[in-house]
Design an enzyme around this catalytic site. Sequence first.
Site, PDB file in Angstrom:
ATOM      1  N   GLN A 101      29.645  67.703  -9.934  1.00  0.00           N
ATOM      2  CA  GLN A 101      29.281  67.288  -8.543  1.00  0.00           C
ATOM      3  C   GLN A 101      28.169  66.688  -8.997  1.00  0.00           C
ATOM      4  OE1 GLN A 101      30.321  68.592  -4.270  1.00  0.00           O
ATOM      5  NE2 GLN A 101      30.285  69.790  -5.724  1.00  0.00           N
ATOM      6  N   VAL A 141      25.080  64.819 -11.211  1.00  0.00           N
ATOM      7  CA  VAL A 141      24.995  63.826 -12.295  1.00  0.00           C
ATOM      8  C   VAL A 141      23.739  63.642 -13.418  1.00  0.00           C
ATOM      9  CG1 VAL A 141      25.834  62.436 -10.087  1.00  0.00           C
ATOM     10  CG2 VAL A 141      23.002  62.531 -10.930  1.00  0.00           C
ATOM     11  N   HIS A 156      30.607  62.784 -10.331  1.00  0.00           N
ATOM     12  CA  HIS A 156      30.077  61.508  -9.683  1.00  0.00           C
ATOM     13  C   HIS A 156      28.995  60.649 -10.232  1.00  0.00           C
ATOM     14  CE1 HIS A 156      30.094  64.142  -5.308  1.00  0.00           C
ATOM     15  NE2 HIS A 156      31.072  63.461  -5.690  1.00  0.00           N
ATOM     16  N   CYS A 216      26.504  47.686 -16.882  1.00  0.00           N
ATOM     17  CA  CYS A 216      26.736  45.813 -16.004  1.00  0.00           C
ATOM     18  C   CYS A 216      27.421  45.733 -15.325  1.00  0.00           C
ATOM     19  CB  CYS A 216      27.292  45.035 -17.354  1.00  0.00           C
ATOM     20  SG  CYS A 216      26.774  43.371 -16.810  1.00  0.00           S
ATOM     21  N   CYS A 241      30.149  42.033 -16.766  1.00  0.00           N
ATOM     22  CA  CYS A 241      31.188  42.483 -17.290  1.00  0.00           C
ATOM     23  C   CYS A 241      30.955  43.777 -17.604  1.00  0.00           C
ATOM     24  CB  CYS A 241      30.264  42.111 -19.124  1.00  0.00           C
ATOM     25  SG  CYS A 241      29.096  43.235 -19.948  1.00  0.00           S
TER      26      CYS A 241
HETATM   27 ZN    ZN Z   1      27.383  42.186 -19.169  1.00  0.00          ZN
END
Ligand code: ZN
Length: 252
Positions: A102, A104, A120, A128, A131
């Site tokens: 759990q 990060v 997580h 991004c 995109c």
């Molecule tokens: Zn992008």
Amino acid sequence: MSTHIPDVLLARLLTAQRVTAFTGAGISAESGVPTFRGNEGLWKKFKPEELANLSAFMKNPDLVWEWYQARRTIIGTVQPNDGHRALVEMEVLFPSCTVITQNVDNLHRRAGSRNIVELHGNIERNYCLSCGATYDGTDLPHTAGVPRCTRSGCTGLIRPDVVWFGEMLPEDEWEGAVRASATADVFFSIGTSAVVYPAASLPLTAKQQGAFLVEINTERTPLTPSADLFLQGVSGEVLPAIVHAVRERRTP
Ligand SMILES: [Zn+2]
């Protein structure tokens, strides 16, 4: 190696094909990763849930980004501990070993574990918002505030690849976690308070499917009554003791 490893656990481990370790904040705390809920200087006036969510990011992306940068800086100064390293050794000791975390902070990966399910996300990765292009820490554009996507034609905001409050767990990771839990012969729940669902259901899934459920924690948790064995202590002592005991038994 002062932790006593009961025979009932050793017997299970000596025949185990699949071992699954489920880790939480406790193992990171042993390395000195703060919870970001205390008095850490600049950021103490914010609660994590006020920053770690999409609407906070959309409202003030620079602020949220800077908070993550501060966290990355701190994480960059800490090291994996003996608990992380013992889980790396378990990949050698057992035919199949999975770490479900759990956390990060990337410490399992830095320690050398290869079979990791990051429930997580991972603070060292980013993507991004427009995109979906991914960026790791090294290929990020250098900017004062939040960086923007540099893929052709895209200037989308780049966010950390972590699960924020109100967001679903990544589907692939969740399925991997359930699979590794349901098929485990021995399941270790390590340094987690076992109260945040759905992740907290994994140890019970493992037990229902026949795993021997071991909890390693400094204090009892809501999971403790369900565990087949509760080993009280820090992972940096208990896990190396387990690895040591298995090695000793296997040596002819
Ligand atoms: Zn992008």
